[in-house]
Design an enzyme around this catalytic site. Structure first.
Site, PDB file in Angstrom:
ATOM      1  N   VAL A  45       0.869  -1.173   0.000  1.00  0.00           N
ATOM      2  CA  VAL A  45       0.000   0.000   0.000  1.00  0.00           C
ATOM      3  C   VAL A  45       0.906   1.223   0.000  1.00  0.00           C
ATOM      4  O   VAL A  45       2.083   1.138   0.347  1.00  0.00           O
ATOM      5  CB  VAL A  45      -0.953   0.028   1.215  1.00  0.00           C
ATOM      6  CG1 VAL A  45      -1.997  -1.072   1.108  1.00  0.00           C
ATOM      7  CG2 VAL A  45      -0.181  -0.086   2.518  1.00  0.00           C
ATOM      8  N   SER A  46       0.347   2.363  -0.389  1.00  0.00           N
ATOM      9  CA  SER A  46       1.194   3.536  -0.598  1.00  0.00           C
ATOM     10  C   SER A  46       1.472   4.342   0.662  1.00  0.00           C
ATOM     11  O   SER A  46       2.506   4.997   0.768  1.00  0.00           O
ATOM     12  CB  SER A  46       0.560   4.451  -1.655  1.00  0.00           C
ATOM     13  OG  SER A  46       0.455   3.777  -2.889  1.00  0.00           O
ATOM     14  N   THR A  47       0.541   4.318   1.631  1.00  0.00           N
ATOM     15  CA  THR A  47       0.710   5.160   2.813  1.00  0.00           C
ATOM     16  C   THR A  47       0.516   4.354   4.091  1.00  0.00           C
ATOM     17  O   THR A  47      -0.081   3.273   4.085  1.00  0.00           O
ATOM     18  CB  THR A  47      -0.303   6.322   2.806  1.00  0.00           C
ATOM     19  OG1 THR A  47      -1.634   5.786   2.808  1.00  0.00           O
ATOM     20  CG2 THR A  47      -0.121   7.191   1.570  1.00  0.00           C
TER      21      THR A  47
END
Length: 201
Positions: A26-28
């Site tokens: 996931v990005s964050t």
């Protein structure tokens, strides 16, 4: 006497079993990896590498660990291809690395992206051809654009460090004899060589 491996009667050494390796991303930090990990576990992934980091970065520690962990016959599994890469070129580079190690790649959401099958390998080959074609078009457009711009008198190269007004002022200070080139260069915040080149134009 050592037992023969039942899957290969011609050897006395057991053949290493194929591993299903999962990769989740996931990005964050506030996003959750639970669903991806659950999907990968459900299809039999015995080891899952997961991280919270943007896909545009190539220096992803867990991705690097997974690629180092690969053995011939292993299969890298992702829930979606955009978890693995954010561009066609990036995807192809990673897929090539996996394939060069004798391993395979598959995506649960994109069943056509399965390099363990002839059809999947063919699709990736087509993708590679398209990516190369796009790269060639960009190079050609850039070259044509530069040629056209030069024909219009556009000059390429780094922009001058000093503006025309600064160079004019520098010449005046030097011509008056009150300041050396080094002093004027220091005043303008540039190297002496840069100022020499500017006033020589």
């Amino acid at each position: 006497m050592p037992m023969r491996d039942q899957t290969d009667p011609g050897t006395t050494e057991p053949i290493p079993s194929r591993l299903l390796l999962g990769y989740a991303r996931v990005s964050t930090d506030d996003q959750d990896l639970t669903n991806q990990r659950a999907e990968l576990h459900a299809v039999g992934c015995t080891k899952i590498f997961s991280e919270k980091i943007t896909g545009t970065r190539r220096d992803r520690p867990e991705l690097a660990r997974m690629l180092d962990h690969l053995r011939p016959g292993d299969i890298v599994t992702v829930t979606r291809l955009d978890r693995l890469a954010r561009s066609t070129r990036d995807l192809l580079d990673i897929a090539e690395h996996i394939q060069s190690g004798g391993a395979g790649l598959r995506s649960l959401a994109e069943p056509w992206a399965d390099t363990t099958t002839p059809a999947g390998r063919m699709v990736m080959t087509v993708f590679a051809g398209i990516a190369e074609f796009e790269r060639s078009l960009i190079v050609e457009r850039t070259r044509s654009g530069r040629v056209a711009a030069k024909a219009r008198g556009v000059k390429f190269g780094p922009r001058p460090t000093l503006t025309h007004v600064q160079v004019k002022h520098a010449r005046q200070l030097i011509d008056q004899g009150d300041h050396t080139v080094s002093e004027v260069a220091k005043l303008l915040g540039v190297h002496r060589t840069t100022l020499y080149r500017a006033i020589a134009r």
